[in-house]
Design a protein around this motif. Structure first.
Motif, PDB file in Angstrom:
ATOM      1  N   THR A  65      -0.797   9.021 -10.778  1.00  0.00           N
ATOM      2  CA  THR A  65      -1.457   7.759 -11.104  1.00  0.00           C
ATOM      3  C   THR A  65      -2.977   7.764 -11.008  1.00  0.00           C
ATOM      4  O   THR A  65      -3.613   6.772 -11.330  1.00  0.00           O
ATOM      5  CB  THR A  65      -0.910   6.660 -10.168  1.00  0.00           C
ATOM      6  OG1 THR A  65      -0.918   7.169  -8.827  1.00  0.00           O
ATOM      7  CG2 THR A  65       0.510   6.268 -10.544  1.00  0.00           C
ATOM      8  N   GLY A  66      -3.576   8.884 -10.545  1.00  0.00           N
ATOM      9  CA  GLY A  66      -5.038   8.863 -10.431  1.00  0.00           C
ATOM     10  C   GLY A  66      -5.630  10.263 -10.455  1.00  0.00           C
ATOM     11  O   GLY A  66      -4.951  11.256 -10.185  1.00  0.00           O
ATOM     12  N   ASN A 113      -9.375   2.663  -6.610  1.00  0.00           N
ATOM     13  CA  ASN A 113      -9.206   2.737  -8.064  1.00  0.00           C
ATOM     14  C   ASN A 113      -9.342   1.378  -8.735  1.00  0.00           C
ATOM     15  O   ASN A 113      -9.855   1.272  -9.849  1.00  0.00           O
ATOM     16  CB  ASN A 113      -7.851   3.357  -8.408  1.00  0.00           C
ATOM     17  CG  ASN A 113      -7.844   4.850  -8.189  1.00  0.00           C
ATOM     18  OD1 ASN A 113      -8.764   5.549  -8.601  1.00  0.00           O
ATOM     19  ND2 ASN A 113      -6.812   5.347  -7.512  1.00  0.00           N
ATOM     20  N   PRO A 143       4.461   6.316  -6.574  1.00  0.00           N
ATOM     21  CA  PRO A 143       3.722   6.075  -5.342  1.00  0.00           C
ATOM     22  C   PRO A 143       3.516   4.572  -5.164  1.00  0.00           C
ATOM     23  O   PRO A 143       3.345   3.844  -6.153  1.00  0.00           O
ATOM     24  CB  PRO A 143       2.383   6.775  -5.592  1.00  0.00           C
ATOM     25  CG  PRO A 143       2.196   6.696  -7.077  1.00  0.00           C
ATOM     26  CD  PRO A 143       3.585   6.764  -7.681  1.00  0.00           C
ATOM     27  N   ALA A 144       3.524   4.096  -3.935  1.00  0.00           N
ATOM     28  CA  ALA A 144       3.374   2.661  -3.696  1.00  0.00           C
ATOM     29  C   ALA A 144       2.244   2.378  -2.716  1.00  0.00           C
ATOM     30  O   ALA A 144       2.088   3.070  -1.711  1.00  0.00           O
ATOM     31  CB  ALA A 144       4.670   2.072  -3.157  1.00  0.00           C
ATOM     32  N   ALA A 145       1.471   1.357  -3.056  1.00  0.00           N
ATOM     33  CA  ALA A 145       0.474   0.803  -2.145  1.00  0.00           C
ATOM     34  C   ALA A 145       0.953  -0.602  -1.806  1.00  0.00           C
ATOM     35  O   ALA A 145       1.645  -0.820  -0.823  1.00  0.00           O
ATOM     36  CB  ALA A 145      -0.908   0.810  -2.786  1.00  0.00           C
ATOM     37  N   GLY A 146       0.637  -1.576  -2.701  1.00  0.00           N
ATOM     38  CA  GLY A 146       1.162  -2.920  -2.520  1.00  0.00           C
ATOM     39  C   GLY A 146       2.605  -3.054  -2.998  1.00  0.00           C
ATOM     40  O   GLY A 146       3.250  -4.073  -2.770  1.00  0.00           O
ATOM     41  N   GLY A 147       3.099  -2.049  -3.712  1.00  0.00           N
ATOM     42  CA  GLY A 147       4.490  -2.069  -4.179  1.00  0.00           C
ATOM     43  C   GLY A 147       4.684  -2.718  -5.529  1.00  0.00           C
ATOM     44  O   GLY A 147       5.821  -2.918  -5.972  1.00  0.00           O
ATOM     45  N   SER A 148       3.600  -3.030  -6.219  1.00  0.00           N
ATOM     46  CA  SER A 148       3.719  -3.710  -7.505  1.00  0.00           C
ATOM     47  C   SER A 148       4.152  -2.756  -8.620  1.00  0.00           C
ATOM     48  O   SER A 148       5.057  -3.069  -9.398  1.00  0.00           O
ATOM     49  CB  SER A 148       2.373  -4.361  -7.866  1.00  0.00           C
ATOM     50  OG  SER A 148       2.444  -4.980  -9.107  1.00  0.00           O
ATOM     51  N   LEU A 149       3.536  -1.579  -8.702  1.00  0.00           N
ATOM     52  CA  LEU A 149       3.828  -0.655  -9.795  1.00  0.00           C
ATOM     53  C   LEU A 149       5.316  -0.327  -9.894  1.00  0.00           C
ATOM     54  O   LEU A 149       5.917  -0.450 -10.961  1.00  0.00           O
ATOM     55  CB  LEU A 149       3.012   0.638  -9.625  1.00  0.00           C
ATOM     56  CG  LEU A 149       3.287   1.744 -10.653  1.00  0.00           C
ATOM     57  CD1 LEU A 149       2.969   1.301 -12.067  1.00  0.00           C
ATOM     58  CD2 LEU A 149       2.491   3.015 -10.310  1.00  0.00           C
ATOM     59  N   SER A 163      -6.005   5.483  -1.455  1.00  0.00           N
ATOM     60  CA  SER A 163      -5.628   4.553  -2.531  1.00  0.00           C
ATOM     61  C   SER A 163      -4.272   3.903  -2.250  1.00  0.00           C
ATOM     62  O   SER A 163      -3.951   2.877  -2.835  1.00  0.00           O
ATOM     63  CB  SER A 163      -5.589   5.280  -3.874  1.00  0.00           C
ATOM     64  OG  SER A 163      -4.663   6.348  -3.850  1.00  0.00           O
ATOM     65  N   LEU A 164      -3.483   4.512  -1.365  1.00  0.00           N
ATOM     66  CA  LEU A 164      -2.158   3.952  -1.046  1.00  0.00           C
ATOM     67  C   LEU A 164      -2.125   3.286   0.324  1.00  0.00           C
ATOM     68  O   LEU A 164      -1.074   2.855   0.791  1.00  0.00           O
ATOM     69  CB  LEU A 164      -1.097   5.061  -1.084  1.00  0.00           C
ATOM     70  CG  LEU A 164      -0.951   5.853  -2.381  1.00  0.00           C
ATOM     71  CD1 LEU A 164       0.181   6.871  -2.252  1.00  0.00           C
ATOM     72  CD2 LEU A 164      -0.704   4.934  -3.565  1.00  0.00           C
ATOM     73  N   PHE A 181      -4.049   4.589 -13.166  1.00  0.00           N
ATOM     74  CA  PHE A 181      -3.144   3.604 -13.790  1.00  0.00           C
ATOM     75  C   PHE A 181      -3.690   2.190 -13.640  1.00  0.00           C
ATOM     76  O   PHE A 181      -3.265   1.281 -14.358  1.00  0.00           O
ATOM     77  CB  PHE A 181      -1.732   3.726 -13.199  1.00  0.00           C
ATOM     78  CG  PHE A 181      -1.404   2.697 -12.178  1.00  0.00           C
ATOM     79  CD1 PHE A 181      -1.657   2.888 -10.834  1.00  0.00           C
ATOM     80  CD2 PHE A 181      -0.837   1.483 -12.573  1.00  0.00           C
ATOM     81  CE1 PHE A 181      -1.371   1.919  -9.900  1.00  0.00           C
ATOM     82  CE2 PHE A 181      -0.541   0.506 -11.642  1.00  0.00           C
ATOM     83  CZ  PHE A 181      -0.808   0.727 -10.295  1.00  0.00           C
ATOM     84  N   LYS A 182      -4.635   1.965 -12.731  1.00  0.00           N
ATOM     85  CA  LYS A 182      -5.164   0.622 -12.506  1.00  0.00           C
ATOM     86  C   LYS A 182      -5.793   0.013 -13.763  1.00  0.00           C
ATOM     87  O   LYS A 182      -5.887  -1.209 -13.883  1.00  0.00           O
ATOM     88  CB  LYS A 182      -6.191   0.616 -11.377  1.00  0.00           C
ATOM     89  CG  LYS A 182      -5.614   0.816  -9.974  1.00  0.00           C
ATOM     90  CD  LYS A 182      -4.677  -0.291  -9.566  1.00  0.00           C
ATOM     91  CE  LYS A 182      -4.421  -0.353  -8.061  1.00  0.00           C
ATOM     92  NZ  LYS A 182      -3.877   0.870  -7.482  1.00  0.00           N
ATOM     93  N   GLU A 196      -5.388  12.952  -7.849  1.00  0.00           N
ATOM     94  CA  GLU A 196      -5.923  12.519  -6.563  1.00  0.00           C
ATOM     95  C   GLU A 196      -4.828  12.589  -5.498  1.00  0.00           C
ATOM     96  O   GLU A 196      -3.689  12.971  -5.772  1.00  0.00           O
ATOM     97  CB  GLU A 196      -6.486  11.101  -6.681  1.00  0.00           C
ATOM     98  CG  GLU A 196      -5.435  10.019  -6.819  1.00  0.00           C
ATOM     99  CD  GLU A 196      -5.883   8.707  -6.172  1.00  0.00           C
ATOM    100  OE1 GLU A 196      -5.400   8.407  -5.066  1.00  0.00           O
ATOM    101  OE2 GLU A 196      -6.712   7.988  -6.756  1.00  0.00           O
ATOM    102  N   ALA A 198      -2.961  10.441  -4.156  1.00  0.00           N
ATOM    103  CA  ALA A 198      -1.702   9.735  -4.432  1.00  0.00           C
ATOM    104  C   ALA A 198      -0.753  10.624  -5.222  1.00  0.00           C
ATOM    105  O   ALA A 198       0.472  10.573  -5.025  1.00  0.00           O
ATOM    106  CB  ALA A 198      -1.975   8.431  -5.189  1.00  0.00           C
TER     107      ALA A 198
HETATM  108  C1  PLP Z   1      -3.066   1.270  -6.523  1.00  0.00           C
HETATM  109  C2  PLP Z   1      -2.484   2.614  -6.704  1.00  0.00           C
HETATM  110  C3  PLP Z   1      -1.096   2.860  -6.617  1.00  0.00           C
HETATM  111  C4  PLP Z   1      -0.063   1.857  -6.170  1.00  0.00           C
HETATM  112  O1  PLP Z   1      -0.125   0.632  -6.711  1.00  0.00           O
HETATM  113  P1  PLP Z   1       0.703  -0.646  -6.192  1.00  0.00           P
HETATM  114  O2  PLP Z   1       1.021  -1.337  -7.444  1.00  0.00           O
HETATM  115  O3  PLP Z   1      -0.248  -1.409  -5.329  1.00  0.00           O
HETATM  116  O4  PLP Z   1       1.898  -0.167  -5.417  1.00  0.00           O
HETATM  117  C5  PLP Z   1      -0.653   4.132  -6.908  1.00  0.00           C
HETATM  118  N1  PLP Z   1      -1.496   5.127  -7.219  1.00  0.00           N
HETATM  119  C6  PLP Z   1      -2.824   4.934  -7.287  1.00  0.00           C
HETATM  120  C7  PLP Z   1      -3.691   6.109  -7.617  1.00  0.00           C
HETATM  121  C8  PLP Z   1      -3.360   3.675  -7.048  1.00  0.00           C
HETATM  122  O5  PLP Z   1      -4.682   3.509  -7.122  1.00  0.00           O
END
Ligand code: PLP
Ligand code: ZN
Length: 423
Positions: A376-377, A136, A235-241, A299-300, A109-110, A346, A348
């Protein structure tokens, strides 16, 4: 050309010009893109969007680019898969998978956020486009910079999966592997951005970058027949999506493109790095950073999520929940998604499927409610995660006798039945 009015502080609502800014000078709140929604409402309806190209640019009125897209022209409009088999396994009668394993060009999704950010970096005249990445984002920035003829610098933690490193280096960017966690990489990049004046897509042009994530939510609603689902698990990493999928659905509703937004937004993270889910479970808006993330879902693995507070708010405001996944559960869920739907996600994706399973078991998602899992990946980038957990190939000599013996010993007996029928 576009409908951008400027930037606006998410906390104090102070307006700013549409420049390369990201923090409010007065309250240090994050800045967000603000649009002339009345004008967009006059220009856009279901039919005008449906007549657009089969990619994120069909929603261009709601994206902060000025001219024609110069890169990322084939990004988005990925399949929304009606997941009957996985639904049966999870006990959901109306399950969908939003499948960004096949997003163009770098299979996550990036590409949605980077397409927008790299165009903005070009429009602002930055000499270099850069990022701090968990993998990603690195792939996508390197690919889009190559396409746009821009110099790029990609900063990654030194312990990333080989698929993510090769999938970045192939585009010949400047890759910097940092001995440290993502949060340390990110801190370093803020200093580099200040000193060298480069465009870091997820730091100093983050307000524009983040807007690309809205398209993930727009597509879900459009592909459901202009309807918002009951649940989306993100799924959340930085929480933006998760924050921007919610913003996108709200925008569609306010523009009259959706009758209602009954959607509960759920957040999925790894057990070894789940600061947002921890807050959701504790019912506390304070996000406690995770100092040493430990998870195969690299990735998360962001211990101190930039949009953690806003992600928490979205979950609360929408009546959603949150769940963690252990490494073992991630692997099992990756295998389940592949075996039921033919989708190789992947790590995530494993996190999100595993979290959905728990949300159903705990009653947070009802069995007949329309549910979308955000995948998302692509799994080809994180092969290490599952390589040791799969059946090995039956190894034979190039003779029929050798195959017959293998079939008798190792392969499923049902496969032999068709053979005799033809004799
Ligand atoms: C970066 C990423 C996310 C989460 O993105 P944020 O916007 O940072 O929460 C989710 N899934 C995958 C595969 C990512 O690479
Ligand atoms: Zn402010």
């Amino acid at each position: 050309m576009g409908y951008v009015r400027g930037l606006k502080c998410r906390e104090c609502a102070r307006p700013y010009p549409a420049k390369a800014l990201h923090v409010c000078e007065f309250c240090f709140g994050p800045l967000e893109v603000d649009y002339d929604y009345a004008a967009i409402g006059r220009a856009v309806d279901h039919r005008s969007i449906e007549a657009g190209p089969p990619n994120i640019w069909r929603y261009r009125a709601l994206l902060p680019v000025d001219g024609e897209p110069t890169v990322g022209r084939h990004c988005g409009f990925t399949p929304l898969v009606r997941a009957r088999n996985l639904g049966k396994a999870l006990g959901l009668s109306q399950l969908y998978v939003k499948n960004d394993t096949v997003n163009h060009p770098t299979l996550s999704f990036k590409d949605r956020v980077v397409a927008v950010a790299v165009i903005k970096a070009q429009e602002f005249g930055f000499p270099v486009v850069a990022c701090a990445s968990t993998g990603n984002l690195a792939n996508s920035v390197a690919a889009h910079a190559a396409e746009g003829g821009l110099t790029s610098f990609v900063f990654i933690p030194a312990d990333l999966e080989q698929g993510k490193v090769v999938g970045t280096s192939i585009y010949a960017p400047n890759v910097v592997a940092v001995d440290g966690t993502y949060d340390e990489v990110n801190r370093l990049c803020s200093e580099v951005a200040d000193k060298y004046g480069w465009a870091f897509v997820n730091i100093n042009i983050r307000p524009y970058y983040a807007e690309g994530s809205k398209t993930f939510g727009y597509e879900i609603a459009e592909q459901l027949g202009w309807r918002a689902p009951d649940h989306i698990v993100v799924p959340a990493a930085g929480g933006s999506l998760i924050t921007k999928v919610w913003k996108g659905l709200k925008e569609f509703y306010n523009l009259g493109l959706l009758p209602a937004v009954p959607t509960h937004m759920h957040v999925a993270q790894a057990a070894g790095c789940g600061p947002i889910v921890n807050s959701v479970k504790a019912g506390s808006e304070i996000i406690r950073p995770v100092k040493q993330p430990r998870t195969i879902a690299k990735s998360l693995a962001i211990g101190n999520p930039a949009d953690g507070y806003y992600a928490f708010k979205v979950v609360k405001d929408s009546g959603g929940g949150g769940e963690h996944a252990t490494d073992e559960e991630i692997v099992e869920a990756m295998k389940l998604l592949a075996a039921t739907e033919g989708i190789f996600a992947e790590t995530a994706g494993g996190v999100t499927v595993a979290a959905t399973k728990k949300l159903v078991e705990h009653g947070a998602i009802g069995r007949d409610e329309v549910t979308v899992i955000s995948v998302t990946g692509n799994g080809l980038k994180t092969q290490e995660a599952v390589a040791g957990a799969l059946r090995v190939p039956a190894h034979i000599k190039p003779t029929l006798a050798s195959f017959d013996a293998a079939l008798a010993q190792h392969l499923p007996s049902g496969a032999g039945k068709g053979l005799t029928a033809g004799c």
